[in-house]
Scaffold this motif. Structure first.
Motif, PDB file in Angstrom:
ATOM      1  N   ALA A  23       0.824  -1.213   0.000  1.00 33.35           N
ATOM      2  CA  ALA A  23       0.000   0.000   0.000  1.00 33.35           C
ATOM      3  C   ALA A  23       0.856   1.260   0.000  1.00 33.35           C
ATOM      4  O   ALA A  23       0.472   2.288  -0.548  1.00 33.35           O
ATOM      5  N   SER A  26       3.207   0.713  -3.868  1.00 34.17           N
ATOM      6  CA  SER A  26       2.691   0.435  -5.213  1.00 34.17           C
ATOM      7  C   SER A  26       1.776   1.487  -5.856  1.00 34.17           C
ATOM      8  O   SER A  26       1.770   1.593  -7.080  1.00 34.17           O
ATOM      9  N   PRO A  27       0.973   2.294  -5.098  1.00 33.17           N
ATOM     10  CA  PRO A  27       0.036   3.194  -5.786  1.00 33.17           C
ATOM     11  C   PRO A  27       0.739   4.119  -6.781  1.00 33.17           C
ATOM     12  O   PRO A  27       1.729   4.764  -6.447  1.00 33.17           O
ATOM     13  N   ALA A  32       2.043  -1.776 -10.740  1.00 28.08           N
ATOM     14  CA  ALA A  32       0.728  -1.882 -10.086  1.00 28.08           C
ATOM     15  C   ALA A  32      -0.385  -1.633 -11.106  1.00 28.08           C
ATOM     16  O   ALA A  32      -1.403  -2.337 -11.116  1.00 28.08           O
ATOM     17  N   MET A  36      -3.288  -4.113 -12.293  1.00 27.87           N
ATOM     18  CA  MET A  36      -4.710  -3.750 -12.263  1.00 27.87           C
ATOM     19  C   MET A  36      -5.362  -4.015 -13.617  1.00 27.87           C
ATOM     20  O   MET A  36      -6.483  -4.531 -13.684  1.00 27.87           O
ATOM     21  N   VAL A 105     -16.323   4.650 -16.265  1.00 29.91           N
ATOM     22  CA  VAL A 105     -15.162   4.753 -15.379  1.00 29.91           C
ATOM     23  C   VAL A 105     -15.096   3.482 -14.538  1.00 29.91           C
ATOM     24  O   VAL A 105     -16.043   3.159 -13.821  1.00 29.91           O
ATOM     25  N   LEU A 107     -12.173   2.667 -12.658  1.00 32.83           N
ATOM     26  CA  LEU A 107     -11.283   2.833 -11.500  1.00 32.83           C
ATOM     27  C   LEU A 107     -10.918   4.301 -11.332  1.00 32.83           C
ATOM     28  O   LEU A 107     -10.607   4.982 -12.308  1.00 32.83           O
ATOM     29  N   PRO A 109      -8.439   5.774  -8.524  1.00 30.23           N
ATOM     30  CA  PRO A 109      -7.667   5.509  -7.298  1.00 30.23           C
ATOM     31  C   PRO A 109      -7.768   6.664  -6.306  1.00 30.23           C
ATOM     32  O   PRO A 109      -7.530   7.826  -6.679  1.00 30.23           O
ATOM     33  N   PRO A 110      -8.100   6.371  -5.047  1.00 24.55           N
ATOM     34  CA  PRO A 110      -8.227   7.443  -4.044  1.00 24.55           C
ATOM     35  C   PRO A 110      -6.944   8.223  -3.851  1.00 24.55           C
ATOM     36  O   PRO A 110      -6.975   9.401  -3.539  1.00 24.55           O
ATOM     37  N   THR A 111      -5.793   7.561  -4.046  1.00 26.86           N
ATOM     38  CA  THR A 111      -4.517   8.264  -3.832  1.00 26.86           C
ATOM     39  C   THR A 111      -4.198   9.244  -4.959  1.00 26.86           C
ATOM     40  O   THR A 111      -3.376  10.123  -4.795  1.00 26.86           O
ATOM     41  N   SER A 112      -4.844   9.065  -6.106  1.00 25.14           N
ATOM     42  CA  SER A 112      -4.653  10.030  -7.197  1.00 25.14           C
ATOM     43  C   SER A 112      -6.027  10.456  -7.711  1.00 25.14           C
ATOM     44  O   SER A 112      -6.288  10.433  -8.899  1.00 25.14           O
ATOM     45  N   TRP A 113      -6.890  10.806  -6.751  1.00 22.86           N
ATOM     46  CA  TRP A 113      -8.302  11.113  -7.028  1.00 22.86           C
ATOM     47  C   TRP A 113      -8.467  12.197  -8.083  1.00 22.86           C
ATOM     48  O   TRP A 113      -9.330  12.139  -8.929  1.00 22.86           O
TER      49      TRP A 113
ATOM     50  N   LEU B  59      -6.767  -4.609  -6.505  1.00 18.52           N
ATOM     51  CA  LEU B  59      -6.321  -4.506  -7.901  1.00 18.52           C
ATOM     52  C   LEU B  59      -7.507  -4.274  -8.835  1.00 18.52           C
ATOM     53  O   LEU B  59      -7.368  -3.650  -9.883  1.00 18.52           O
ATOM     54  N   THR B  62     -10.040  -0.691  -5.859  1.00 20.39           N
ATOM     55  CA  THR B  62      -9.630   0.495  -5.089  1.00 20.39           C
ATOM     56  C   THR B  62      -8.423   1.205  -5.689  1.00 20.39           C
ATOM     57  O   THR B  62      -8.265   2.407  -5.503  1.00 20.39           O
ATOM     58  N   VAL B  64      -5.424   0.826  -4.749  1.00 19.43           N
ATOM     59  CA  VAL B  64      -4.340   0.918  -3.756  1.00 19.43           C
ATOM     60  C   VAL B  64      -4.031  -0.499  -3.266  1.00 19.43           C
ATOM     61  O   VAL B  64      -4.542  -0.936  -2.238  1.00 19.43           O
ATOM     62  N   PRO B  65      -3.219  -1.247  -4.018  1.00 13.35           N
ATOM     63  CA  PRO B  65      -2.935  -2.632  -3.634  1.00 13.35           C
ATOM     64  C   PRO B  65      -2.379  -2.723  -2.214  1.00 13.35           C
ATOM     65  O   PRO B  65      -1.413  -2.023  -1.889  1.00 13.35           O
TER      66      PRO B  65
END
Lengths: 254, 153
Positions: A23, A26-27, A32, A36, A105, A107, A109-113, B59, B62, B64-65
């Motif tokens: 976590a 990888s984001p 990653a 996906m 849509v 995906l 990703p919350p980390t790159s919202w 994968l 979310t 965020v693996p």
């Protein structure tokens, strides 16, 4: 007994550490994203019935409301509008045979919202990197990478995306750039220009990849002055908080 | 362990079917709680399955693996630890099972927001998900009562 307890602890701490490590590292990384994409391709097989049911329900609802024909009409008008805007800016035949492909849509990703999304259409449907992506006729981003069945779209709010734009009322050229946190700024406008809130901004012809004249948003207000240039905050026309379906404008100079 | 992978598949299919409308309850997590309760003395292999199930979900959905797998491993560990610490008479308590499952679901649902420090807010879809999860937990509790009775525990 004690050995079993130790083994349980080792397995627990091992799996937890590996999860947290993944976590943290990888984001946003290419491996990653590849993983996906692979999972999406594999899962597309068992998910097929669910997708069919969803599409069937959506089509039924659309038909019941008479929305389908209206959407097609809007699509035609959007294309026509785009072509006319392009003609107003240049006599170059920008994108013969341009069309629009709709994608869901899959995906965000919350980390790159505010930076990227993935959609379920890819190179197999004619999508190429650099193509414009719109929501209700307004620009939301451009395709950054196209796989066979999916594509990644970099959003206009991304801090690494720079889009040449024009202020429709004054024809001043500038560059649009996001801050990665949901805000978008218009750069490189000389201080003496004094642009007013409410003026509209659209894509400019100077971009090789994006068609000219796609609406983006309106000037919300002036920001700070840096080196003789003033920043302007832009309110986007497209609602990026409700990104479920988008359209990719195919065609253009590639 | 098949129940865990089947519940993951069921959740995935439901998420595809309802994509863009609602968030479906975390069926895999409920299956994990169920398995952790019944295997509280020997949860070793559960951790590995929890990890892989969570990773696959990350994968697919979310982006965020490791995030969901971390929460699944933690839930498995805490559930197994709590249940193995309970006196045998208390382990059959369905009320405890109901509240534990509901709390585990609610906490893991907000975990992504805490983990990424970019809270998605208490949206209506999150509230709907929790509502549907309560219904699922009620069904699971009924199964729990039935199972315990049929095994005379």
């Amino acid at each position: 007994m004690a050995r079993t307890g130790t083994k349980i602890w080792i397995v627990f701490l091992g799996t937890l550490s590996l999860s947290l490590l993944l976590a943290a590292v990888s984001p946003g990384s290419l491996p990653a994203e590849k993983a996906m994409d692979l999972v999406e391709r594999v899962m597309a097989v068992p998910e097929w019935p669910a997708r069919m049911v969803r599409n069937l329900v959506l089509k039924t609802v659309d038909l019941a409301a008479g929305e389908r024909s209206l959407r097609e009409r809007i699509d035609r008008l959007e294309q026509e509008n785009l072509a006319l805007r392009g003609l107003l800016q240049t006599t170059i035949n920008y994108a013969p045979g341009a069309g629009a492909g709709e994608g869901h849509v899959t995906l965000r990703p919350p980390t790159s919202w505010w930076s990227e999304i993935r959609i379920d259409k890819g190179s197999r449907e004619g999508i190429r990197p650099g193509m414009a992506v719109v929501l209700d006729g307004a620009l939301v981003g451009k395709v950054s990478r196209a796989e066979s069945n999916s594509s990644w779209v970099e959003l206009v709010t991304s801090s690494s995306l720079y889009i040449p734009v024009v202020v429709d009322e004054t024809r001043d050229l500038g560059v649009l750039n996001g801050d990665g946190n949901g805000l978008v700024w218009l750069l490189y406008i000389p201080v003496e220009k004094d642009l007013k809130p409410g003026m509209s901004v659209s894509t400019a012809l100077v971009s090789e990849l994006l068609p000219p004249g796609i609406p983006i948003g309106r000037i919300a207000g002036a920001g700070e002055e840096i080196g003789g240039y003033r920043l302007y905050r832009i309110t986007l026309k497209a609602d990026l908080s409700r990104l479920y379906k988008v359209k990719v404008l195919t065609g253009g100079r590639f | 362990m098949g129940i865990l992978w089947l519940s993951l598949l069921a959740r995935d299919l439901l998420q595809v079917a309802f994509s863009g409308t609602v968030l479906v309850p975390d069926l895999a997590l409920l299956a994990l709680v169920w398995l952790s309760v019944f295997r509280c003395e020997e949860p070793g292999s559960l951790f590995i399955h929890a990890f892989w199930v969570g990773l696959l979900w990350d994968l697919r959905w979310t982006g965020v693996p490791g995030m969901t797998s971390a929460s699944y491993v933690l839930v498995t560990a805490v559930t197994a630890w709590v249940w193995s610490s309970l006196p045998p008479g208390r382990r059959t308590n369905p009320v405890l099972f109901f509240f534990w499952s509901s709390a585990a679901h609610a906490l893991t649902s907000v975990f992504p927001a805490v983990f990424t420090s970019k809270g998605l807010g208490l949206s209506s879809s999150l509230a709907t998900q929790q509502g549907m999860a309560i219904a699922c937990v009620l069904g699971l509790t009924a199964l729990y009562i039935r199972y315990r009775r049929s095994h005379h525990e």
